[in-house]
Write a protein that holds these residues in place. Structure first.
Motif, PDB file in Angstrom:
ATOM      1  N   UNK A  78      79.628  51.832  10.976  1.00  0.00           N
ATOM      2  CA  UNK A  78      78.183  52.192  11.174  1.00  0.00           C
ATOM      3  C   UNK A  78      77.019  51.677  10.124  1.00  0.00           C
ATOM      4  N   UNK A  79      75.992  51.594  10.429  1.00  0.00           N
ATOM      5  CA  UNK A  79      74.933  51.016   9.599  1.00  0.00           C
ATOM      6  C   UNK A  79      74.603  52.273   8.632  1.00  0.00           C
ATOM      7  N   UNK A  80      74.428  51.933   7.253  1.00  0.00           N
ATOM      8  CA  UNK A  80      74.094  52.958   6.331  1.00  0.00           C
ATOM      9  C   UNK A  80      72.734  53.546   6.901  1.00  0.00           C
ATOM     10  N   UNK A  81      72.570  54.586   6.622  1.00  0.00           N
ATOM     11  CA  UNK A  81      71.243  55.486   7.454  1.00  0.00           C
ATOM     12  C   UNK A  81      70.124  55.493   6.149  1.00  0.00           C
ATOM     13  N   UNK A  82      70.360  54.701   4.896  1.00  0.00           N
ATOM     14  CA  UNK A  82      69.519  54.692   4.005  1.00  0.00           C
ATOM     15  C   UNK A  82      68.549  53.780   3.977  1.00  0.00           C
ATOM     16  N   UNK A  83      68.515  52.763   3.110  1.00  0.00           N
ATOM     17  CA  UNK A  83      67.527  51.655   3.037  1.00  0.00           C
ATOM     18  C   UNK A  83      67.988  50.652   4.079  1.00  0.00           C
ATOM     19  N   UNK A  84      66.790  49.785   4.133  1.00  0.00           N
ATOM     20  CA  UNK A  84      66.945  48.620   5.179  1.00  0.00           C
ATOM     21  C   UNK A  84      67.197  47.205   4.499  1.00  0.00           C
ATOM     22  N   UNK A  85      67.951  47.068   3.414  1.00  0.00           N
ATOM     23  CA  UNK A  85      68.363  45.888   2.859  1.00  0.00           C
ATOM     24  C   UNK A  85      69.333  45.392   3.816  1.00  0.00           C
ATOM     25  N   UNK A  86      69.341  44.044   3.962  1.00  0.00           N
ATOM     26  CA  UNK A  86      70.435  43.551   5.040  1.00  0.00           C
ATOM     27  C   UNK A  86      71.839  43.585   4.403  1.00  0.00           C
ATOM     28  N   UNK A  87      72.645  43.788   5.478  1.00  0.00           N
ATOM     29  CA  UNK A  87      74.026  43.917   5.356  1.00  0.00           C
ATOM     30  C   UNK A  87      74.617  42.196   4.637  1.00  0.00           C
ATOM     31  N   UNK A  88      75.651  42.509   3.808  1.00  0.00           N
ATOM     32  CA  UNK A  88      76.387  41.258   3.406  1.00  0.00           C
ATOM     33  C   UNK A  88      76.897  40.344   4.552  1.00  0.00           C
ATOM     34  N   UNK A  89      76.725  39.150   4.610  1.00  0.00           N
ATOM     35  CA  UNK A  89      77.040  38.143   5.444  1.00  0.00           C
ATOM     36  C   UNK A  89      78.118  37.248   5.437  1.00  0.00           C
ATOM     37  N   UNK A  90      78.723  37.757   4.296  1.00  0.00           N
ATOM     38  CA  UNK A  90      80.054  36.666   3.652  1.00  0.00           C
ATOM     39  C   UNK A  90      81.161  37.574   3.772  1.00  0.00           C
ATOM     40  N   UNK A  91      81.292  38.869   4.572  1.00  0.00           N
ATOM     41  CA  UNK A  91      82.689  39.691   4.652  1.00  0.00           C
ATOM     42  C   UNK A  91      82.831  40.588   3.522  1.00  0.00           C
ATOM     43  N   UNK A  92      81.922  40.970   2.938  1.00  0.00           N
ATOM     44  CA  UNK A  92      82.113  41.669   1.640  1.00  0.00           C
ATOM     45  C   UNK A  92      82.648  43.070   2.105  1.00  0.00           C
ATOM     46  N   UNK A  93      83.819  43.461   1.437  1.00  0.00           N
ATOM     47  CA  UNK A  93      84.411  44.889   1.994  1.00  0.00           C
ATOM     48  C   UNK A  93      83.828  46.077   1.226  1.00  0.00           C
ATOM     49  N   UNK A  94      83.032  45.863   0.388  1.00  0.00           N
ATOM     50  CA  UNK A  94      82.390  47.297  -0.263  1.00  0.00           C
ATOM     51  C   UNK A  94      80.782  46.734  -0.456  1.00  0.00           C
ATOM     52  N   UNK A  95      80.169  46.505   0.951  1.00  0.00           N
ATOM     53  CA  UNK A  95      78.638  46.452   0.736  1.00  0.00           C
ATOM     54  C   UNK A  95      78.042  47.961   0.898  1.00  0.00           C
ATOM     55  N   UNK A  96      77.985  48.665  -0.394  1.00  0.00           N
ATOM     56  CA  UNK A  96      77.585  49.658  -0.261  1.00  0.00           C
ATOM     57  C   UNK A  96      76.787  49.906  -1.615  1.00  0.00           C
ATOM     58  N   UNK A  97      76.234  51.259  -1.826  1.00  0.00           N
ATOM     59  CA  UNK A  97      75.367  51.603  -2.969  1.00  0.00           C
ATOM     60  C   UNK A  97      75.647  53.211  -3.240  1.00  0.00           C
ATOM     61  N   UNK A  98      75.112  53.634  -4.240  1.00  0.00           N
ATOM     62  CA  UNK A  98      75.223  54.882  -4.665  1.00  0.00           C
ATOM     63  C   UNK A  98      74.364  55.748  -3.885  1.00  0.00           C
ATOM     64  N   UNK A  99      73.193  55.188  -3.502  1.00  0.00           N
ATOM     65  CA  UNK A  99      72.227  56.269  -2.708  1.00  0.00           C
ATOM     66  C   UNK A  99      72.933  56.235  -1.301  1.00  0.00           C
ATOM     67  N   UNK A 100      73.411  55.004  -0.971  1.00  0.00           N
ATOM     68  CA  UNK A 100      73.914  54.885   0.454  1.00  0.00           C
ATOM     69  C   UNK A 100      74.794  55.967   0.433  1.00  0.00           C
TER      70      UNK A 100
END
Length: 779
Positions: A78-100
């Motif tokens: 699912x898409x993070x319901x937080x900010x609109x910064x784009x998702x990683x396009x290189x297969x990053x497994x932890x494309x996350x942040x504290x606020x998300x």
């Protein structure tokens, strides 16, 4: 001069009197507060510890990590319901942040708010609770209707709720007496249904959060480039030689952007932060998914230069950079892209003339930045082959926000930084689908071309007259011309300017409808009739007649992708946003030929209709199922400029006078780090070293000394509106901070009360949340 009373104990804003420390909001103990010099890197172990505390507090130590591993993943995630910064396009497994993570676990709480809760508490009682306490009660579980006799909400069936909405709307003298507001997290499919309902009903009254955030960006870029969106993607960020980041603290507002800043620094790019406050994102970061760096406590720099203009001084600063470039071009023509300017732009001569006429004395005085610093920034710009300029609300929520964004375009055009790799403009959007909302029709000023396509695809005749934006909607509710207010998500009562006027406006309506996941202030500041309609969250499975459904969002770089919820909803009574909208639409338009029920049975049907109505969404269902989804075409990226001249337009705006009379200060509101929009997780602000305090004002130490104010002294703050009225808050704490003289900053939504309804930009119609003239006195 008229005077609007400030907030005092007894006002039902639910935060007690601003200035009374903590008031029990959040997990911290009230009373003790502090500020420390926090020079720790952004993200890293500080973020990890914060996340662990959140998971423990919400008792989501198992489900939380599982959800984290599914967030922002293309396969079943699912898409993070937080900010609109784009998702990683290189297969990053932890494309996350504290606020998300905070946002997701806040939504995943096991706590529930149902009929028993509402039976035990009157609205008057709940109005005295803090905003943290309200949201902390948990997830809404069933539709509720306000009962004025008992001053309580009571259960109502979905069918009865829909009929109340439909009957009220059908009973209006004009469709223009209703307003349909949305926050930025509504999916593309729900957005399309929402605007279709409003327009088939007969109005373009579609105010949204963009009216308060990036309206200036859309209007300015449309004027200059023929598009209201940025032209860059994440690959451009990976190729840029220079990143200029303006008016944003990325560590809090778009934390995943820290990865891009760190990677830019590592490859030798220049990263310049332009902000009145020197923020955490401009220093160092430890990127959480870089496990070796985490283990070694190894931080990467995220900036090479800080520039601190006065609040409102950004245009003068940019004009100074342009002046230095054009001066150099007199002896070295190669520093400007003459071929690009000749082939693709208009009005360059007029722009060059106004730049030449601006004196360095004026530019340094208005910007608050020394000439040498401006020239240093210009040298970096001229040395870079590829430049991206990114900006956020620190630029747009000001009187001259449109002119400033157009000046960003002017500067980029000087060196041909448009329509090529590694270069271009990037507005940093806030909420997760705020850009998609506008793309899919939430626009009170739609173009004829847009409406004609909608008419053809949906067999309706949409109204052509412009509708009401956010400020005009509040005015309409106040004067009685807008007696019905529908809100899809958000917390309008606190997000809007002039809190007292907004409260009065909502209470002056015949009906307010709030579609929400959790209890918030807007449920307590309501019309004579009021509905709370609980909906599914982004993390939850959405099952309709044809099976499990996915929804799409558009990030801030125009990428569209599917999002599938993964967890069981907290109540069987919850419905999806699409289902709720279809139910209200059918009740409002019983004879409508639009197949509302059919569309909601399978969201592919909604997307097939969108593919016919929306430019860039052709073959929607196939393309959105491609790996990573698809990117909506941006003609300006290809140097196709859909302006009246067919060229990119230079705009020679005058440098505004932003200097204040003696004794006055310029206030800019902002979020704390432990906050997402109006949702406050605690009274801490780790990146600014603040603990257990929100009712504060960051001040320049010299300004404090001039007023006889010491650290943590109690102060009163009064704003001065255009119409001569004043608004005040009392008992705030003064904190010394690295901010230019004459500038102060504090937290929204508490300080929204100081922004008068009439104080909006004449260029963008945005409330001036970051451009308030105030006086500060010691108690």
């Amino acid at each position: 001069m008229t005077s609007t009373s400030g907030l005092v104990p007894g006002d039902d804003l639910g935060r007690g009197a601003p200035g009374r420390e903590a008031e029990g909001r959040g997990p911290n103990r009230p009373g003790e507060f502090s500020q420390e010099d926090d020079l720790a890197p952004a993200a890293g172990w500080g973020a990890a510890l914060s996340v662990m505390k959140v998971l423990g507090r919400t008792r989501e130590v198992v489900r939380g990590p599982h959800a984290i591993l599914k967030m922002n993943h293309e396969n079943g995630g699912f898409d993070c319901p937080g900010c609109a910064w784009p998702d990683d396009r290189k297969g990053l497994h932890l494309d996350i942040c504290e606020n998300g993570i905070k946002h997701v676990t806040w939504e995943m709480t096991r706590k529930k708010v149902g009929r028993d809760f509402f039976a035990a508490h009157t609205v008057s009682e709940l109005s005295g609770w803090t905003d943290f306490a309200l949201e902390d009660q948990g997830r809404l579980t069933e539709p509720m209707v306000y009962d004025p006799a008992s001053d309580k909400y009571r259960p109502i069936s979905w069918d009865s709720a829909f009929e109340l909405v439909g009957a009220t709307l059908r009973g209006l003298d004009s469709p223009h007496q209703a307003a349909f507001y949305t926050s930025g997290r509504l999916s593309n499919e729900a957005t399309f249904l929402y605007q279709l309902w409003a327009r088939e009903f007969g109005t373009n009254n579609l105010p949204d959060c963009s009216n308060m955030c990036h309206e200036a960006s859309g209007r300015a870029m449309t004027d200059a480039l023929g598009t209201g969106k940025g032209t860059c993607d994440t690959e451009d960020w990976e190729r840029a030689d220079l990143l200029i980041v303006m008016g944003v603290n990325a560590a809090s507002n778009a934390p995943r952007m820290l990865t891009a800043l760190a990677e830019a620094h590592r490859r030798g790019a220049q990263v310049v932060h332009v902000n009145p406050l020197v923020e955490a994102a401009s220093r160092r970061t430890i990127v959480p998914h870089e496990f070796l760096a985490m283990a070694a406590f190894h931080a990467t720099a995220t900036g090479t230069m800080d520039v601190q203009p006065r609040i409102g001084g950004d245009l003068a600063l940019l004009r100074g950079v342009a002046k230095a470039v054009l001066e150099r071009a007199g002896t070295d023509p190669s520093v400007i892209d003459e071929l690009f300017i000749e082939r693709y732009t208009a009005n360059f001569d007029a722009y060059r003339k106004i730049v030449k006429e601006a004196s360095w004395e004026e530019l340094t005085h208005q910007s608050g930045v020394p000439e040498q610093t401006i020239r240093d920034l210009a040298d970096r710009y001229m040395a870079a082959d590829r430049t991206i300029i990114a900006w956020c609300l620190g630029v747009t929520q000001q009187e001259h926000g449109c002119d400033t964004v157009r000046e960003i375009m002017n500067l980029l055009m000087l060196r041909g930084n448009l329509g090529r790799e590694g270069a271009g403009p990037t507005p940093i959007r806030g909420h997760s689908n705020v850009q998609g909302n506008r793309t899919c029709g939430i626009d009170h000023r739609p173009t004829e071309d847009w409406l004609a396509r909608l008419d053809a695809a949906c067999a309706i005749r949409a109204p052509r007259e412009h509708g009401l934006d956010t400020v005009a909607t509040i005015r309409g509710m106040l004067d009685g011309s807008v007696p019905v207010f529908v809100s899809m998500g958000g917390n309008f009562a606190l997000a809007a300017p002039d809190t007292e006027a907004t409260f009065a406006a909502l209470r002056n309506t015949d009906l307010t409808v709030q579609v929400s996941t959790k209890l918030n202030r807007s449920h307590l500041v309501h019309g004579r009739a009021a509905l709370i309609l609980p909906c599914l969250g982004r993390t939850e499975r959405d099952v309709q007649a044809s099976g499990e459904q996915g929804v799409t969002v558009e990030d801030s770089m125009s990428m569209v992708h599917l999002s599938y919820g993964m967890r069981k909803p907290p109540s069987q009574q919850l419905r999806s946003e699409c289902a709720i909208l279809a139910g209200m639409a059918r009740a409002t338009l019983p004879d409508s030929a639009t197949p509302w029920e059919y569309l909601v049975q399978d969201y592919d049907r909604i997307r097939d209709t969108m593919a016919q109505a929306l430019v860039g969404f052709e073959d929607f269902n196939r393309r959105v199922r491609l790996p990573l989804g698809f990117r909506i075409r941006q003609p300006a990226r290809e140097r196709v400029f859909l302006t009246a001249s067919g060229r990119a337009e230079f705009h020679p705006a005058p440098v505004p006078d932003v200097l204040l009379r003696s004794g006055m200060l310029m206030l800019s509101t902002m979020r704390s780090h432990d906050q997402w929009n109006t949702t406050i997780y605690s009274d801490d602000d780790r990146y600014r070293g603040v603990k257990n305090l929100r009712t504060l004002l960051f001040m320049n130490r010299a300004d404090m000394t001039e007023r006889g104010i010491d650290e943590f002294d109690l102060i009163d703050i009064t704003s001065f509106a255009r119409d001569g009225s004043t608004r005040s808050v009392y008992g705030y704490r003064a904190l010394a901070y690295n901010i230019p003289p004459g500038c102060v900053s504090g937290y929204m939504p508490e300080l929204n009360v100081l922004c008068a309804l009439g104080d909006y930009s004449e260029q963008s119609d945005q409330p001036l949340m970051k451009h308030q003239i105030v006086e500060v006195v010691k108690q």
